[in-house]
Scaffold this motif. Structure first.
Motif, mmCIF file in Angstrom:
data_model
loop_
_atom_site.group_PDB
_atom_site.id
_atom_site.type_symbol
_atom_site.label_atom_id
_atom_site.label_comp_id
_atom_site.label_asym_id
_atom_site.label_seq_id
_atom_site.Cartn_x
_atom_site.Cartn_y
_atom_site.Cartn_z
ATOM 1 N N VAL A 207 0.920 -1.262 0.110
ATOM 2 C CA VAL A 207 -0.069 -0.173 0.007
ATOM 3 C C VAL A 207 0.855 1.055 -0.002
ATOM 4 C CG1 VAL A 207 -1.869 1.330 0.917
ATOM 5 C CG2 VAL A 207 -1.505 -1.539 1.232
ATOM 6 N N GLY A 208 0.508 2.130 -0.925
ATOM 7 C CA GLY A 208 1.260 3.440 -1.063
ATOM 8 C C GLY A 208 0.400 4.611 -1.139
ATOM 9 N N PRO A 209 1.080 5.829 -1.330
ATOM 10 C CA PRO A 209 0.214 7.148 -1.772
ATOM 11 C C PRO A 209 -0.862 6.753 -2.735
ATOM 12 C CG PRO A 209 2.476 7.281 -2.654
ATOM 13 C CD PRO A 209 2.402 6.057 -1.651
ATOM 14 N N GLY A 210 -0.705 6.135 -3.735
ATOM 15 C CA GLY A 210 -1.530 5.998 -4.750
ATOM 16 C C GLY A 210 -2.781 5.397 -4.291
ATOM 17 N N ASP A 211 -2.651 4.680 -3.212
ATOM 18 C CA ASP A 211 -3.911 3.932 -2.771
ATOM 19 C C ASP A 211 -4.902 4.812 -1.669
ATOM 20 O OD1 ASP A 211 -3.652 0.659 -2.864
ATOM 21 O OD2 ASP A 211 -1.740 1.532 -2.767
ATOM 22 N N ILE A 212 -3.945 5.709 -1.195
ATOM 23 C CA ILE A 212 -4.490 6.862 -0.443
ATOM 24 C C ILE A 212 -5.246 7.643 -1.529
ATOM 25 C CG2 ILE A 212 -4.327 8.926 0.778
ATOM 26 C CD1 ILE A 212 -2.042 7.243 2.411
ATOM 27 N N SER A 213 -4.873 8.068 -2.664
ATOM 28 C CA SER A 213 -5.318 8.950 -3.666
ATOM 29 C C SER A 213 -6.537 8.390 -4.227
ATOM 30 C CB SER A 213 -4.338 9.236 -4.610
ATOM 31 O OG SER A 213 -3.363 9.868 -4.271
ATOM 32 N N LEU A 214 -6.502 6.760 -4.505
ATOM 33 C CA LEU A 214 -7.793 6.440 -4.948
ATOM 34 C C LEU A 214 -9.004 6.284 -3.891
ATOM 35 C CD1 LEU A 214 -8.049 4.442 -7.660
ATOM 36 C CD2 LEU A 214 -7.482 2.547 -6.066
ATOM 37 N N ALA A 215 -8.673 6.462 -2.718
ATOM 38 C CA ALA A 215 -9.877 5.977 -1.757
ATOM 39 C C ALA A 215 -10.262 7.242 -1.126
ATOM 40 C CB ALA A 215 -9.137 5.193 -0.793
ATOM 41 N N ARG A 216 -9.422 8.456 -1.130
ATOM 42 C CA ARG A 216 -9.636 9.854 -0.617
ATOM 43 C C ARG A 216 -11.045 10.275 -1.152
ATOM 44 N NH1 ARG A 216 -5.470 12.777 -2.765
ATOM 45 N NH2 ARG A 216 -4.243 11.988 -0.854
ATOM 46 N N PRO A 217 -12.026 10.827 -0.254
ATOM 47 C CA PRO A 217 -13.082 11.276 -0.510
ATOM 48 C C PRO A 217 -12.988 12.618 -1.262
ATOM 49 C CG PRO A 217 -12.974 10.915 1.823
ATOM 50 C CD PRO A 217 -11.750 10.626 1.288
ATOM 51 N N ASP A 218 -14.128 12.845 -2.442
ATOM 52 C CA ASP A 218 -14.064 13.925 -3.022
ATOM 53 C C ASP A 218 -14.593 15.243 -2.445
ATOM 54 O OD1 ASP A 218 -13.079 12.616 -5.635
ATOM 55 O OD2 ASP A 218 -15.049 12.094 -6.089
ATOM 56 N N ASP A 219 -15.252 14.872 -1.419
ATOM 57 C CA ASP A 219 -15.771 15.905 -0.497
ATOM 58 C C ASP A 219 -16.206 15.115 0.752
ATOM 59 O OD1 ASP A 219 -16.644 18.628 0.192
ATOM 60 O OD2 ASP A 219 -18.401 18.571 -1.188
ATOM 61 N N ARG A 220 -16.419 16.144 1.776
ATOM 62 C CA ARG A 220 -17.139 15.644 2.964
ATOM 63 C C ARG A 220 -18.378 15.097 2.793
ATOM 64 N NH1 ARG A 220 -13.884 17.567 7.510
ATOM 65 N NH2 ARG A 220 -15.272 16.140 8.864
ATOM 66 N N GLU A 221 -18.403 13.787 3.098
ATOM 67 C CA GLU A 221 -19.610 13.045 2.751
ATOM 68 C C GLU A 221 -19.663 11.776 3.622
ATOM 69 O OE1 GLU A 221 -17.663 10.949 -0.928
ATOM 70 O OE2 GLU A 221 -19.217 12.379 -1.316
ATOM 71 N N GLY A 222 -20.907 11.035 3.536
ATOM 72 C CA GLY A 222 -20.923 9.915 4.566
ATOM 73 C C GLY A 222 -21.407 10.383 6.060
ATOM 74 N N ARG A 223 -21.987 9.302 6.594
ATOM 75 C CA ARG A 223 -22.603 9.561 8.032
ATOM 76 C C ARG A 223 -22.280 8.101 8.716
ATOM 77 N NH1 ARG A 223 -27.628 13.465 7.795
ATOM 78 N NH2 ARG A 223 -26.638 15.225 6.618
ATOM 79 N N PRO A 224 -21.213 7.798 8.869
ATOM 80 C CA PRO A 224 -20.790 6.669 9.767
ATOM 81 C C PRO A 224 -21.539 6.554 11.004
ATOM 82 C CG PRO A 224 -18.931 7.338 8.930
ATOM 83 C CD PRO A 224 -19.792 8.303 8.458
ATOM 84 N N TYR A 225 -21.979 5.120 11.254
ATOM 85 C CA TYR A 225 -23.068 4.846 12.343
ATOM 86 C C TYR A 225 -22.228 3.794 13.233
ATOM 87 C CZ TYR A 225 -27.589 3.691 14.252
ATOM 88 O OH TYR A 225 -28.475 3.287 15.426
#
Length: 475
Positions: A207-225
């Protein structure tokens, strides 16, 4: 086979390992030139039609390897708008070395030279939908020409993630794709060559910086429970706060009323929803299941729940009835092997929990990565096994995260990890979310160790998560 999205991450990981994109572009361009030599004799005419991205940059390099050919390079757009530094440098090289290069500033200026071979380097991976000008006009001209068309990586108009092809696409005779084939290429009426451009296997495995870029949210979203708490209060609070730090819009915690106030006391940002019982019970699980299904956001099940029989039964009941996305952590992991569920689970056991679930019992998880992969395949869920090296696998694909420090043995770091996974899971493939979260959590620990030594607290990771995830640090 690799998607365009994943290929971009692998490129970034390779650069972090010491193989810069400029070096990869040189190898890619050489591979394109080799294919041109296969289809045309020296002295033949070659027209390169290039876009302003790295796909065009690969073709600019190819032009330098085709000295024995009559090469004309057409850039669709102005040179000053070339999108990457390395592509721009390779264009500048052609200009300074007096190659035949031309800028096409709009579609009305486009004219395809008579050529024995056309190199299509207009658009690469990550492009979908119908082509727009001036690319559309260029594609039409290329398709109308009676010549051999060599596409760079994928034909223009081809979606390397979904395998779809635009109606006004380029019809290539040969495709030179890099590192690995892309989904759908095998269905084209073209000869496909996979060129090894020197990307180390570690760029996919680790795992490297590319994996972080791939998963990084585009904006503040989601509401984990977060469903946790009872005997313990810090764990659900850490998971919920980490979810916020990773980009969640809101973070909810369902917890017994006896500890809800204490959990709320950790952070005013949390939305704490108390219930009457002292611990999670099967009766309460039905209400929480209904709430989770209504809002359809990732759930974190387990932090601080405890191991009372009725609590484990409640966790089992919740998972059996749920069909959404769940990060299963801590005490709730015990019920996973015997549960039949339609939910998408990411299980986050430490080494001891992994063994209790039926996985391999080993201090060095990396050494038994293949066994963990087989265990995940049998389990039918993603496993993020936590250790000095984390192993993340869905039973078919496996990644290793090497980030972290000795200081992360402190209690609570697994809870922050669970919260990060939950946020990334809102919009990302489960394996990709888990891999990126493991790396973010570990790098946050490394940042703290650099500043504080190994004696930091899990709560201190919270302040480092945004810097790592949002690209404010050297990852």
């Amino acid at each position: 086979m690799i998607t365009g999205r994943r290929m971009a991450a692998v490129d970034e990981n390779a650069a972090a390992l010491g193989v810069p994109r400029k070096q990869l572009m040189e190898s890619s361009g050489n591979a394109v030139a080799h294919t041109v030599r296969d289809v045309a004799d020296p002295g033949s005419s070659v027209a390169i039609v290039a876009g302003r991205g790295n796909n065009g940059g690969d073709a600019f390099v190819a032009a330098r390897f085709l000295e024995e050919y009559d090469v004309t390079t057409l850039l669709l757009g102005r040179a000053e708008t070339i999108g990457t530094e390395i592509a721009s440098e390779n264009w500048d090289t052609l200009e300074r070395a007096d190659y035949d290069v031309r800028e096409v500033r709009d579609s009305s200026q486009f004219g395809l030279p008579d050529a024995d071979v056309v190199v299509d380097a207009m658009l690469g991976t990550g492009i979908s939908g119908d082509l727009r000008e001036p690319v559309a006009t260029a594609a039409e001209a290329i398709n109308a020409a009676d010549t051999t068309v060599v596409a760079v990586d994928v034909p223009t108009g081809f979606d390397a993630d979904g395998g779809d092809h635009a109606e006004n696409r380029v019809e290539a005779d040969r495709v030179v794709t890099f590192h690995d084939t892309k989904p759908g290429l095998e269905d084209l009426a073209a000869e496909v060559t996979v060129a090894d451009i020197g990307i180390p296997a570690a760029a996919e495995r680790f795992v490297g910086p590319g994996d972080i870029s791939l998963a990084r949210p585009d904006d503040r979203e989601g509401r984990p429970y977060v469903i946790g708490g009872g005997p313990y209060t810090g764990a659900p609070a850490l998971a919920a706060q980490a979810a916020l730090r990773a980009g969640a819009e809101l973070s909810f915690v369902a917890a017994p009323g006896t500890v809800a106030g204490e959990i709320q006391g950790y952070a005013a940002d949390l939305v704490v929803q108390p219930y009457e019982e002292d611990v999670l019970t099967p009766e309460r699980a039905d209400d929480l299941l209904e709430t989770a299904q209504e809002y359809d956001n990732p759930v974190v099940l387990g932090p601080g729940l405890g191991t009372a029989d009725e609590t484990l039964e409640a966790a089992r009941q919740f998972l059996e009835g749920y069909d959404g996305r769940v990060v299963v952590d801590a005490d709730a992991l015990a019920v996973v092997p015997e549960v039949e569920t339609d939910a998408t689970l990411v299980c986050t056991p430490n080494r001891a929990e992994l063994a209790r679930m039926g996985g391999p019992d080993a201090d060095d998880l990396r050494a038994v990565a293949d066994e963990i992969e087989s265990f995940a395949a049998d389990l039918g869920h993603v496993v993020l096994a936590k250790g000095p090296d984390d192993v993340i696998t869905d039973g078919e694909r496996t990644r290793i995260s090497r980030s972290g420090t000795l200081g992360m043995k402190v209690g609570g770091t697994g809870d922050t990890l669970a919260g990060i996974v939950a946020t990334l899971l809102a919009d990302t493939d489960p394996l990709e979310a888990a891999a990126a979260a493991a790396h973010v959590n570990g790098l946050a620990g490394e940042r703290l160790a650099d500043d504080e030594g190994h004696g930091f607290l899990a709560s201190e990771l919270l302040g480092e998560i945004p810097a790592v995830l949002w690209g404010e640090s050297d990852v």
